[in-house]
Scaffold this motif. Structure first.
Motif, mmCIF file in Angstrom:
data_model
loop_
_atom_site.group_PDB
_atom_site.id
_atom_site.type_symbol
_atom_site.label_atom_id
_atom_site.label_comp_id
_atom_site.label_asym_id
_atom_site.label_seq_id
_atom_site.Cartn_x
_atom_site.Cartn_y
_atom_site.Cartn_z
ATOM 1 N N ASP A 1 -25.094 -19.988 -21.757
ATOM 2 C CA ASP A 1 -25.231 -21.203 -20.948
ATOM 3 C C ASP A 1 -24.801 -20.980 -19.498
ATOM 4 O O ASP A 1 -24.414 -21.910 -18.796
ATOM 5 N N TYR B 1 -27.289 -22.948 -26.874
ATOM 6 C CA TYR B 1 -27.900 -21.949 -26.001
ATOM 7 C C TYR B 1 -28.023 -20.591 -26.673
ATOM 8 O O TYR B 1 -28.786 -19.734 -26.223
ATOM 9 N N GLU C 1 -34.369 -23.434 -19.789
ATOM 10 C CA GLU C 1 -34.136 -24.264 -18.600
ATOM 11 C C GLU C 1 -34.497 -23.536 -17.297
ATOM 12 O O GLU C 1 -33.920 -23.780 -16.247
ATOM 13 N N TYR D 1 -20.939 -25.370 -12.606
ATOM 14 C CA TYR D 1 -21.650 -26.567 -13.048
ATOM 15 C C TYR D 1 -21.746 -27.638 -11.970
ATOM 16 O O TYR D 1 -21.682 -28.828 -12.226
ATOM 17 N N ALA E 1 -30.921 -20.641 -17.870
ATOM 18 C CA ALA E 1 -29.619 -20.453 -18.527
ATOM 19 C C ALA E 1 -29.721 -19.301 -19.512
ATOM 20 O O ALA E 1 -30.692 -19.199 -20.264
ATOM 21 N N ASN F 1 -31.540 -19.484 -27.489
ATOM 22 C CA ASN F 1 -32.509 -19.067 -26.471
ATOM 23 C C ASN F 1 -33.409 -17.952 -27.012
ATOM 24 O O ASN F 1 -32.969 -17.102 -27.780
ATOM 25 N N ARG G 1 -35.685 -22.664 -26.065
ATOM 26 C CA ARG G 1 -34.705 -22.602 -27.164
ATOM 27 C C ARG G 1 -35.380 -23.050 -28.447
ATOM 28 O O ARG G 1 -36.223 -23.937 -28.445
ATOM 29 N N LYS H 1 -29.890 -23.376 -13.102
ATOM 30 C CA LYS H 1 -30.552 -23.674 -14.373
ATOM 31 C C LYS H 1 -31.022 -25.127 -14.315
ATOM 32 O O LYS H 1 -30.445 -25.954 -13.593
#
Length: 579
Positions: A497, A448, A477, A545, A493, A451, A443, A524
Motif C-alpha cells: 500500500d 493490497y 490504483e 498519505y 500502490a 494486487n 486487485r 496512488k
C-alpha cells in the motif's frame, strides 16, 4: 435497434442546426409533438416519453420525478414557436422533393406534395409512382392502359351523313305526297318525280350495299390491326423484360465494383491513419482537445477544468454529492460520470453538456442508462454506442467482480453480461485498442496484498479473453493512458500500500515492458490524460498519505517531467477526461 414508435425529426432534415435545448432527451432528435414533465420542464417527444412510461417506469428519465401520460404538459409557447419556424425538408425528399417548409406547414405540404407515392389505377399494373406523374403514366406510359381507336370517328361521321341524307329523302317524299293530294294537274309530274325518287332510292340501296361491304372490310381491317397491335405489345414486353434483366446484371456488377472500391478506400484510410499515428507518436484524442475535465474524488463533489494552452484552472458546477472510485467518458457532446461511491455505491450515471463550449453555468442531469448493480472501483471504455464495464466492487454481493458488462448508451439502454475474466479485479485500468480492451493490474481481493501484475486482452468481436505477458510488479490504483502502440502505467500502490512514482511503458503487440523516468511525486489513486505530446498526471495520495492537488507532465520530446499549475482542490480516486 430501430424503435417501434415515432421518434423525433432527424437533424439532417433541417436547413440549419437546431439548438440542443430543443432535442428530445430520450431519442436526441429534434422534438416532435413536444411535451414536458410538470415539475422540471424536461422536454421529450410525445411518442418517446409515452413509450418510456409504458415500458420502464412512471418517472421522468431525466429528473426521476413521478410522471405519467396523464400528467404530461404542453411545452411553453416560445418552444413551439421556435420549432414551428424551423425550415425542414419534405418527407419525400428521397423521392425528389426539394421543398424547404416551416415545420408548422410540413403536414399540409406533405398532403399536397406532388412526390407523394401513389399506385397506378390501371387494372393489372400496381406500380408505385409520384402523384404528379400519375395522369401521364396511366395514359401514356403504362403497359396496361386502354388504347383508343383512331378510325371510329370517321365511321361515325360517315354513318351520320348517310342518316341525314335518308332523312332528307323522306322529307322530299312527304312533300311529293302532299302535292299529289292538293292538285290533280300535277299528278303526271308527281309520278315522274316519284319515278325519279324510286331511281334515287335504288341508288341509295346500292350505296347502302356498298357501305355494308366497306364496313365489313373495315371490321376485317380492325381485327387484323388488333392482332398486329397485340403481337407488337408482346414483342415490346419481351424486349422490356430483356432490358430489365440486362439492367439488373449491370447494377449487380456496379454494386460489386462499388463495394470493392469502398473497401480499398477504407483500407487506404486505415493505413494512412496508422502511418499518421506512428509518425506523430501521440495517443488517441487528437490535438484539437485542449482541456482537462476533473470531477469528484474522496470527500469532494467539486468539478474543475484546466485550459492547457493558458495554464488556467476554473471551477464548474459541482456534481450533486461527493463521489469517488467512479469512471467517466465523453459521449454525444456530454461528459458522463458513471457509478462510484457516494455515501454508498451507486448504479446511476450523471452528465453535463459540453457542446459547443463548456459553460460554468451548465448543470448536471441524470442519464437514463444504469449499471447492472451498484458498483465502484470498476473501469470502463466507450466502444461505438456502448459502455463496456469491467470488474469493480459489487455492492449487492460485497464481492470483487469478474464480469464484463455491455451497457447501451442509446434507447432502450439495455444491459447484458457479455463475458467473464479469468479472475475478479478492482482498482484496475482499461484502455481501448481498436476492437480490443487491454485490462491492466488491479486487485483481486480486499487487501493490497491482493494486487496483481497480470494483463488481459479482451477481443470484443470474438468475445474472448487472452492472457498477455505480465507487468514487472503487482500494482493497483494506478493511472493509465494509451500512447501509439503502447500503454503507459503511472504510479499506483504496491503490495504494501505504498505510493509509487515509477512509470512503465508496455507494448501492446509484443508485451515488452520498459521503465520511463520516474515522476516528481509518488502518487496512488491519481488520474492521467494525454494532451498533444504530453502525459498529464493529476492528484492522488502521496508520501505520508498526504492528499495531492499537484499536477505534473511528461513531455516525450524533452523526455522529462515538469511541474504544471496545481488544481484548486486535492483529489484522490477522482476521474478525469480530455475534452
Amino acid at each position: 435497434m430501430a424503435a417501434n414508435y415515432p421518434l423525433g425529426y432527424d437533424d439532417e432534415r433541417f436547413e440549419s442546426i437546431v439548438d440542443q435545448n430543443f432535442h428530445c432527451l430520450i431519442c436526441y432528435n429534434v422534438l416532435k409533438d413536444p411535451v414536458m414533465c410538470r415539475r422540471n420542464e424536461h422536454y421529450f417527444c410525445r411518442g418517446c416519453i409515452t413509450e418510456h412510461l409504458r415500458r420502464n417506469s412512471h418517472t421522468c428519465p431525466t429528473c426521476a420525478d413521478e410522471l405519467s401520460v396523464e400528467t404530461l404538459q404542453d411545452v411553453p409557447r416560445i418552444v413551439k414557436n421556435y420549432l414551428d419556424e424551423r425550415k425542414i425538408r419534405c418527407d419525400h425528399y428521397d423521392r425528389g422533393c426539394r421543398e424547404l417548409v416551416q415545420l408548422q406547414n410540413l403536414k399540409r405540404h406533405v398532403a399536397e406534395c406532388g412526390f407523394t407515392p401513389v399506385v397506378c389505377g390501371n387494372q393489372g399494373c400496381g406500380e408505385t409512382i409520384s402523384k404528379r406523374d400519375r395522369t401521364y403514366h396511366e395514359s401514356e406510359l403504362c403497359q396496361f392502359r386502354k388504347l383508343k381507336c383512331h378510325n371510329c370517328g370517321e365511321i361515325s361521321t360517315m354513318m351520320a351523313g348517310m342518316k341525314t341524307e335518308i332523312a332528307n329523302q323522306n322529307t322530299k317524299i312527304a312533300n311529293i305526297n302532299k302535292n299529289h293530294a292538293n292538285t290533280n294537274t300535277s299528278i303526271a309530274n308527281i309520278r315522274t318525280e316519284i319515278a325519279d325518287v324510286n331511281r334515287k332510292m335504288a341508288n341509295i340501296d346500292t350505296k347502302m350495299a356498298s357501305t355494308d361491304t366497306k364496313l365489313e372490310n373495315m371490321n376485317t381491317k380492325m381485327t387484323n390491326l388488333q392482332v398486329n397491335v397485340e403481337a407488337k405489345f408482346e414483342a415490346m414486353n419481351n424486349e422490356v423484360r430483356g432490358m430489365k434483366m440486362n439492367l439488373n446484371e449491370v447494377k449487380d456488377g456496379f454494386d460489386h465494383l462499388k463495394e470493392a472500391v469502398l473497401e480499398k478506400i477504407e483500407s487506404k484510410e486505415r493505413k494512412q491513419e496508422e502511418i499518421t499515428r506512428d509518425v506523430s507518436g501521440t495517443a488517441s484524442g487528437g490535438r484539437e482537445n485542449q482541456q482537462i475535465f476533473v470531477a469528484g474524488g474522496f470527500r469532494t463533489n467539486s468539478v474543475e477544468i484546466f485550459n492547457y494552452p493558458q495554464g488556467l484552472w476554473s471551477l464548474l458546477k459541482p456534481i450533486p454529492e461527493n463521489r469517488h472510485s467512479a469512471s467517466s467518458f465523453v459521449y454525444n457532446n456530454h461528459v458522463t460520470v458513471a457509478g462510484g461511491y457516494c455515501d454508498s455505491s451507486v448504479d446511476n450515471m450523471i452528465r453535463m453538456n459540453i457542446h459547443p463550449v463548456t459553460d460554468p453555468s451548465n448543470n448536471w442531469s441524470g442519464f437514463a442508462a444504469k449499471f447492472p448493480a451498484k458498483m465502484r472501483a470498476h473501469s470502463s471504455v466507450v466502444y461505438k454506442d456502448s459502455l463496456l464495464v469491467t470488474g469493480g466492487v459489487n455492492a449487492y454481493t460485497c464481492a470483487y467482480s469478474d464480469c464484463i458488462h455491455e451497457i447501451q448508451l442509446k434507447p432502450p439502454y439495455t444491459v447484458k453480461l457479455i463475458s467473464k475474466m479469468p479472475e475478479p479485479r478492482a482498482r484496475h485500468s482499461t484502455v481501448l485498442c481498436d476492437d480490443s480492451i487491454l485490462i491492466v493490474g488491479g486487485r483481486k481481493s480486499g487487501g493490497y496484498e491482493g494486487n496483481v501484475s497480470s494483463v488481459l486482452s479482451y477481443d470484443i468481436k470474438k468475445n474472448e479473453c487472452q492472457q498477455l505477458p505480465a507487468l514487472p510488479y503487482p500494482v493497483s490504483e494506478m493511472a493509465t493512458v494509451k500512447w501509439a502502440e503502447n500503454v503507459v502505467i503511472i504510479g499506483g500502490a504496491d503490495k504494501d500500500d505504498k505510493p509509487l512514482n515509477t512509470v512503465i511503458i508496455y507494448n501492446i503487440k509484443t508485451g515488452n515492458s520498459h521503465m520511463l523516468p520516474p515522476m516528481l511525486h509518488k502518487r496512488k489513486g491519481c488520474m492521467a490524460v494525454v494532451i498533444e505530446n504530453t502525459i498529464v498526471v493529476l492528484g492522488g495520495v502521496g508520501e505520508r498519505y498526504h492528499y495531492l492537488k499537484s499536477v505534473e507532465g511528461f513531455n516525450f520530446e524533452r523526455f522529462s517531467w515538469e511541474e504544471l499549475p496545481d488544481m484548486k482542490e486535492t483529489r484522490w480516486l477522482a476521474t478525469a477526461v480530455v475534452i
